[in-house]
Design a protein around this motif. Structure first.
Motif, PDB file in Angstrom:
ATOM      1  N   VAL A 123       0.852  -1.189   0.000  1.00  9.86           N
ATOM      2  CA  VAL A 123       0.000   0.000   0.000  1.00  9.86           C
ATOM      3  C   VAL A 123       0.886   1.235   0.000  1.00  9.86           C
ATOM      4  O   VAL A 123       1.908   1.280   0.691  1.00  9.86           O
ATOM      5  N   GLU A 124       0.458   2.239  -0.772  1.00  6.37           N
ATOM      6  CA  GLU A 124       1.112   3.539  -0.723  1.00  6.37           C
ATOM      7  C   GLU A 124       0.041   4.591  -0.473  1.00  6.37           C
ATOM      8  O   GLU A 124      -0.989   4.615  -1.145  1.00  6.37           O
ATOM      9  N   ILE A 125       0.298   5.448   0.513  1.00  6.02           N
ATOM     10  CA  ILE A 125      -0.619   6.525   0.866  1.00  6.02           C
ATOM     11  C   ILE A 125       0.135   7.836   0.656  1.00  6.02           C
ATOM     12  O   ILE A 125       1.213   8.030   1.214  1.00  6.02           O
ATOM     13  N   THR A 126      -0.436   8.714  -0.162  1.00  4.54           N
ATOM     14  CA  THR A 126       0.207   9.994  -0.464  1.00  4.54           C
ATOM     15  C   THR A 126      -0.719  11.116  -0.029  1.00  4.54           C
ATOM     16  O   THR A 126      -1.917  11.089  -0.318  1.00  4.54           O
ATOM     17  N   TYR A 127      -0.133  12.101   0.665  1.00  5.72           N
ATOM     18  CA  TYR A 127      -0.883  13.242   1.197  1.00  5.72           C
ATOM     19  C   TYR A 127      -0.569  14.487   0.370  1.00  5.72           C
ATOM     20  O   TYR A 127       0.597  14.798   0.149  1.00  5.72           O
ATOM     21  N   TYR A 128      -1.605  15.207  -0.051  1.00  7.14           N
ATOM     22  CA  TYR A 128      -1.432  16.435  -0.820  1.00  7.14           C
ATOM     23  C   TYR A 128      -2.082  17.579  -0.072  1.00  7.14           C
ATOM     24  O   TYR A 128      -3.254  17.466   0.275  1.00  7.14           O
ATOM     25  N   PRO A 129      -1.481  18.697   0.240  1.00  4.86           N
ATOM     26  CA  PRO A 129      -0.082  18.990  -0.014  1.00  4.86           C
ATOM     27  C   PRO A 129       0.872  18.353   0.999  1.00  4.86           C
ATOM     28  O   PRO A 129       2.033  18.159   0.699  1.00  4.86           O
ATOM     29  N   SER A 130       0.386  18.002   2.224  1.00  6.64           N
ATOM     30  CA  SER A 130       1.258  17.361   3.212  1.00  6.64           C
ATOM     31  C   SER A 130       0.398  16.592   4.205  1.00  6.64           C
ATOM     32  O   SER A 130      -0.816  16.784   4.273  1.00  6.64           O
TER      33      SER A 130
END
Length: 190
Positions: A156-163
């Motif tokens: 799993v990859e979790i990406t937060y935008y902007p942080s």
């Protein structure tokens, strides 16, 4: 497995269903048990849209999420704003209900696992994952999390935008089974 599994994850549901039947899917939640609401460390109240992508299917749902030190509540709303399901986690007791006549389309623990992987403090998640032999990596800027198997395969990859400290959008991508959830915050308090 069908798109309803991935889209059902939008519901962020959890175990014992009071008014409906859970349809179990082959996917297993990464977290071995629900993390207590108190371990989040603060209250959280969000209005969100969640878009799920599985295979060639895409669906969007509005979600209301509230977490206090004693409970987590999630309500899924139809396009008309009518509640479709609810989930409540109090301590380690989970209850999910469907307000319609349809069966819940997933193992509710899977969906609860996704929301806790994304929002709970990294250390609480890391400890829970380690009990299953899984590893959590958080990048140096705290803008993404990755869960690896004991064989070093990215799960799993979790990406937060902007942080991660002020996410307006979160992308949760699973690689086995393959599906994506795009969570967009449209209002709320942290």
């Amino acid at each position: 497995m069908n798109w309803r599994f991935a889209i059902g994850l939008l519901a962020i549901l959890a175990a014992g269903c009071a008014h409906s039947t859970v349809v179990h899917t082959p996917a297993q939640p990464l977290l071995p048990y629900p993390l207590s609401p108190v371990t989040l460390g603060h209250d959280l109240s969000l209005s969100q849209t969640v878009t799920g992508e599985y295979s060639d299917q895409t669906r969007t749902m509005r979600i209301e999420l509230e977490v206090t030190s004693t409970r987590l509540v999630v309500v899924g709303l139809s396009s008309f704003g009518i509640p479709v399901f609810s989930l409540e986690l109090v301590g380690d007791h989970v209850e999910a209900t469907s307000t319609g006549s349809e069966e819940l389309s997933l193992d509710p623990y899977q969906a609860l696992s996704d929301i806790q992987l994304a929002y709970w403090p990294a250390e609480a998640v890391r400890v829970a994952l380690a009990s299953k032999g899984l590893r959590l990596n958080v990048d140096a800027t705290d803008s993404s999390r990755r869960v690896y198997s004991s064989d070093d395969l990215l799960m799993v990859e979790i990406t937060y935008y902007p942080s991660a400290s002020t996410p307006q959008e979160i992308l949760i991508q699973h690689f086995d089974p393959t599906y994506k959830l795009r969570v967009t915050t449209i209002g709320g308090e942290d």
